[in-house]
Design an enzyme around this catalytic site. Sequence first.
Site, PDB file in Angstrom:
ATOM      1  N   ASP A 285      -7.547  -6.422  13.513  1.00 50.17           N
ATOM      2  CA  ASP A 285      -8.936  -6.003  13.299  1.00 50.17           C
ATOM      3  C   ASP A 285      -9.884  -7.195  13.176  1.00 50.17           C
ATOM      4  O   ASP A 285     -11.095  -7.075  13.363  1.00 50.17           O
ATOM      5  CB  ASP A 285      -9.052  -5.127  12.045  1.00 50.17           C
ATOM      6  CG  ASP A 285      -8.780  -3.660  12.349  1.00 50.17           C
ATOM      7  OD1 ASP A 285      -8.771  -3.304  13.550  1.00 50.17           O
ATOM      8  OD2 ASP A 285      -8.575  -2.877  11.409  1.00 50.17           O
TER       9      ASP A 285
ATOM     10  N   GLU B 101     -19.162   3.130   0.009  1.00 54.36           N
ATOM     11  CA  GLU B 101     -18.405   2.422  -1.027  1.00 54.36           C
ATOM     12  C   GLU B 101     -19.204   2.260  -2.318  1.00 54.36           C
ATOM     13  O   GLU B 101     -18.655   2.334  -3.417  1.00 54.36           O
ATOM     14  CB  GLU B 101     -17.971   1.050  -0.502  1.00 54.36           C
ATOM     15  CG  GLU B 101     -17.024   1.108   0.698  1.00 54.36           C
ATOM     16  CD  GLU B 101     -17.714   1.480   2.010  1.00 54.36           C
ATOM     17  OE1 GLU B 101     -18.958   1.370   2.088  1.00 54.36           O
ATOM     18  OE2 GLU B 101     -17.004   1.878   2.962  1.00 54.36           O
TER      19      GLU B 101
ATOM     20  N   HIS C 228      -5.441  -3.799   2.377  1.00 56.76           N
ATOM     21  CA  HIS C 228      -5.927  -4.622   3.480  1.00 56.76           C
ATOM     22  C   HIS C 228      -6.594  -5.906   3.000  1.00 56.76           C
ATOM     23  O   HIS C 228      -7.633  -6.323   3.510  1.00 56.76           O
ATOM     24  CB  HIS C 228      -6.849  -3.820   4.397  1.00 56.76           C
ATOM     25  CG  HIS C 228      -6.135  -2.716   5.116  1.00 56.76           C
ATOM     26  ND1 HIS C 228      -5.529  -1.675   4.441  1.00 56.76           N
ATOM     27  CD2 HIS C 228      -5.889  -2.497   6.434  1.00 56.76           C
ATOM     28  CE1 HIS C 228      -4.949  -0.856   5.311  1.00 56.76           C
ATOM     29  NE2 HIS C 228      -5.147  -1.333   6.524  1.00 56.76           N
TER      30      HIS C 228
ATOM     31  N   ARG D  34      -1.729  -4.741   3.930  1.00 55.87           N
ATOM     32  CA  ARG D  34      -1.468  -3.762   4.988  1.00 55.87           C
ATOM     33  C   ARG D  34      -0.037  -3.867   5.510  1.00 55.87           C
ATOM     34  O   ARG D  34       0.626  -2.861   5.711  1.00 55.87           O
ATOM     35  CB  ARG D  34      -2.438  -4.011   6.143  1.00 55.87           C
ATOM     36  CG  ARG D  34      -2.060  -3.285   7.403  1.00 55.87           C
ATOM     37  CD  ARG D  34      -3.103  -3.458   8.509  1.00 55.87           C
ATOM     38  NE  ARG D  34      -2.641  -2.819   9.733  1.00 55.87           N
ATOM     39  CZ  ARG D  34      -2.031  -3.458  10.729  1.00 55.87           C
ATOM     40  NH1 ARG D  34      -1.834  -4.761  10.664  1.00 55.87           N
ATOM     41  NH2 ARG D  34      -1.636  -2.808  11.802  1.00 55.87           N
TER      42      ARG D  34
ATOM     43  N   ARG E  49       0.833  -1.217   0.000  1.00 57.57           N
ATOM     44  CA  ARG E  49       0.000   0.000   0.000  1.00 57.57           C
ATOM     45  C   ARG E  49       0.861   1.258   0.000  1.00 57.57           C
ATOM     46  O   ARG E  49       0.487   2.292  -0.539  1.00 57.57           O
ATOM     47  CB  ARG E  49      -0.980   0.001   1.175  1.00 57.57           C
ATOM     48  CG  ARG E  49      -0.320  -0.049   2.524  1.00 57.57           C
ATOM     49  CD  ARG E  49      -1.358  -0.003   3.637  1.00 57.57           C
ATOM     50  NE  ARG E  49      -0.751  -0.333   4.920  1.00 57.57           N
ATOM     51  CZ  ARG E  49      -1.088   0.233   6.067  1.00 57.57           C
ATOM     52  NH1 ARG E  49      -2.056   1.130   6.113  1.00 57.57           N
ATOM     53  NH2 ARG E  49      -0.505  -0.127   7.196  1.00 57.57           N
TER      54      ARG E  49
ATOM     55  N   SER F 224      -5.103   5.085   5.471  1.00 51.07           N
ATOM     56  CA  SER F 224      -4.718   3.672   5.475  1.00 51.07           C
ATOM     57  C   SER F 224      -4.407   3.141   4.080  1.00 51.07           C
ATOM     58  O   SER F 224      -3.520   2.318   3.907  1.00 51.07           O
ATOM     59  CB  SER F 224      -5.836   2.820   6.085  1.00 51.07           C
ATOM     60  OG  SER F 224      -6.064   3.204   7.419  1.00 51.07           O
TER      61      SER F 224
ATOM     62  N   PHE G 292     -14.525  -4.132   1.832  1.00 47.31           N
ATOM     63  CA  PHE G 292     -15.595  -3.163   1.585  1.00 47.31           C
ATOM     64  C   PHE G 292     -15.693  -2.836   0.092  1.00 47.31           C
ATOM     65  O   PHE G 292     -16.777  -2.624  -0.449  1.00 47.31           O
ATOM     66  CB  PHE G 292     -15.362  -1.889   2.403  1.00 47.31           C
ATOM     67  CG  PHE G 292     -15.087  -2.153   3.860  1.00 47.31           C
ATOM     68  CD1 PHE G 292     -15.830  -3.110   4.559  1.00 47.31           C
ATOM     69  CD2 PHE G 292     -14.086  -1.477   4.541  1.00 47.31           C
ATOM     70  CE1 PHE G 292     -15.574  -3.373   5.900  1.00 47.31           C
ATOM     71  CE2 PHE G 292     -13.825  -1.734   5.885  1.00 47.31           C
ATOM     72  CZ  PHE G 292     -14.561  -2.685   6.568  1.00 47.31           C
TER      73      PHE G 292
END
Lengths: 331, 278
Positions: free
Chosen positions: A135, A76, A127, A185, A28, A55, A101
């Site tokens: 998470d 989204e 992610h 991530r 990322r 993020s 998402f």
Amino acid sequence: MGERTQESGVRSQKSEEKTNALPSKATRDAYGETLLELGKKRNDIVVLDADLSGSTKTVKFAKAFPERFFNLGVSEQDMVGTAAGLAITGKVPFASTFAIFETGRAWDQIRLVVCYSNTNVKLVATHGGITVGEDGASHQALEDIALMRALPNMTVIVPADAIETASVINVIANFTGPVYVRLGRAKVPQIMPVDYKFEIGRAHVFSQGKDVNIIAAGIMVDTALKASAMLKNEGIDAGVINMSTIKPLDEKAVLNAAKNSRLIITAEEHSIIGGLGGAVCEFLSENYPIPVKRIGIKDTFGCSGSPDELLKLYELTPEAIAETAREGLRK
Amino acid sequence: MTQKTAGKIRDIKTLEGIAKEIRKYILRMLTEAGSGHTGGSLSAADVAVAIYFSKMNFNPDNPKLKERDRFILSKGHAAPLLYSVLAKAGYFDIETLLTLRKIDSSLQGHPCCETVPGVEISTGSLGQGLSVANGIALGLRLDKNPARVFCITGDGEIQEGQIWEAAMTAAHYKLDNICAVVDNNGLQIDGPVEEVMRIAPVHDKWTAFGWNVIEIDGHNMKEILAALDKAEAVKGKPTVIIAHTVKGKGVSFFEGKVEYHGLAPSREELEKALKEIG
Ligand SMILES: Cc1ncc(C[n+]2csc(CCOP(=O)(O)OP(=O)(O)O)c2C)c(N)n1
Ligand SMILES: [Mg+2]
């Protein structure tokens, strides 16, 4: 093909590591940097995010080009639709959020206004996979590749490291059509040759194995290289192929790998259903049926934990790949 | 035969005449197809005709013209209406309309932008058009392109959460180059909107979301034109026209009938309906 390994003789894990002087880096981060550079060169590049720009690293672009950055808030579905609209006006939209998402919440939108409408939208999700870590299951996309791969017109790419990510982002900015890119991530080793140039639909063959070939994607390419080194110490010749484009699959590379060895192992940070393993099995069962073992998340949800703990728990380790190879070759 | 409609028409009688013609195309093509959405195609006909023939800049010979105004039929099941208007505008032959829903036809059951010139985006899964309209509006603004974006939604359709995501976005980004229309015909598939899932107070909702709201009789051509003019004049916020309409409008035995949402006219019904429209 196999530049690194051919030169270094492929015989030990050490030789793999020697060529790898660059520090670990999250894909990322490479995305954020590359997007920023692209933004400087081209003003048709626009970026959308859904309240996760810090993020996903699109924040770098946002700060440099606020007029070409659109935060849609936590929405989204609207983000994907808006991206399609921007594409209609000739912009090249990159729409980013977390993989679960992006692909899960907005799947019908991706299907209708991106794929069916064939709009030039780049969905770059971060992610992906189990290494999201603490998470937990709600945030760990383990089905995203299956969801995207099932869509006509969609290209699906899972870069192995930061080097490949930078190349992928530059390539897809010049490619017309819907693309899904899955990034991670966590920091991951940089394993691709520094001068590597990504091509859509072209696998990178680190080495051809006579006994087994491991076809891997994403962070599992590094894991596969480590497994291959372990196996070589035991006299098992295990090749490693980075299948970064999951769709369209590099069928030639898969066929070669199957013809040259007795066993194929697929390795991915995704459900064993519908992802890289699924794609390879679908192709081989119809074209060159040989035994295939799929390494991945075994039809279950993830849980909280550190990335390393989770990789062990879900058996996404060099040891697990090596053991699968030994077992598969014994039969 | 390609029929061209040149220039923008402000004459009410002429526009009403085109609306009649469009209604007849809709009914003919639906009967020929043997299936499709009658009620919602007829209810939005007057608004669609006014938008295309009194307001929009476009060139049927160059569907991708940069300066074109854009039209998004978010309620994609009213495809027969969109196709009829596009044919009338000269994008393709009127005869093509009779291929609706047939195996080799470009005219899919719901609009497909890959096969029909003039269709900006494929629709049919409700709730998505306004987001796409926003994206176009943002892109036009970046290019300093003065073109405008029109988007028609159903009243049942605005039960979709994405519509309200998009409503927020349009207001947040002050997209005054957007004009949305809610075809407020009071009916959806399973019954009256009021009974299935209440959306009232519609006016207040859009106002609360930061839109300029205009309410009109969606079958009164004069009111429609006035509303479209007002929408264009309002700056700094998007406009939504709540068009009070009658589902099945123009054919007495279809009007207000929930069952004609997705029923095509039979041959006998078609003959009667065409006579009624005149
Ligand atoms: C996402 C989605 N859900 C369900 C449907 C099926 N559907 C088609 S039309 C319709 C009712 C729409 O009602 P409304 O928006 O009021 O349309 P109109 O009365 O103008 O025909 C439904 C539920 C659909 N097309 N898309
Ligand atoms: Mg309705």
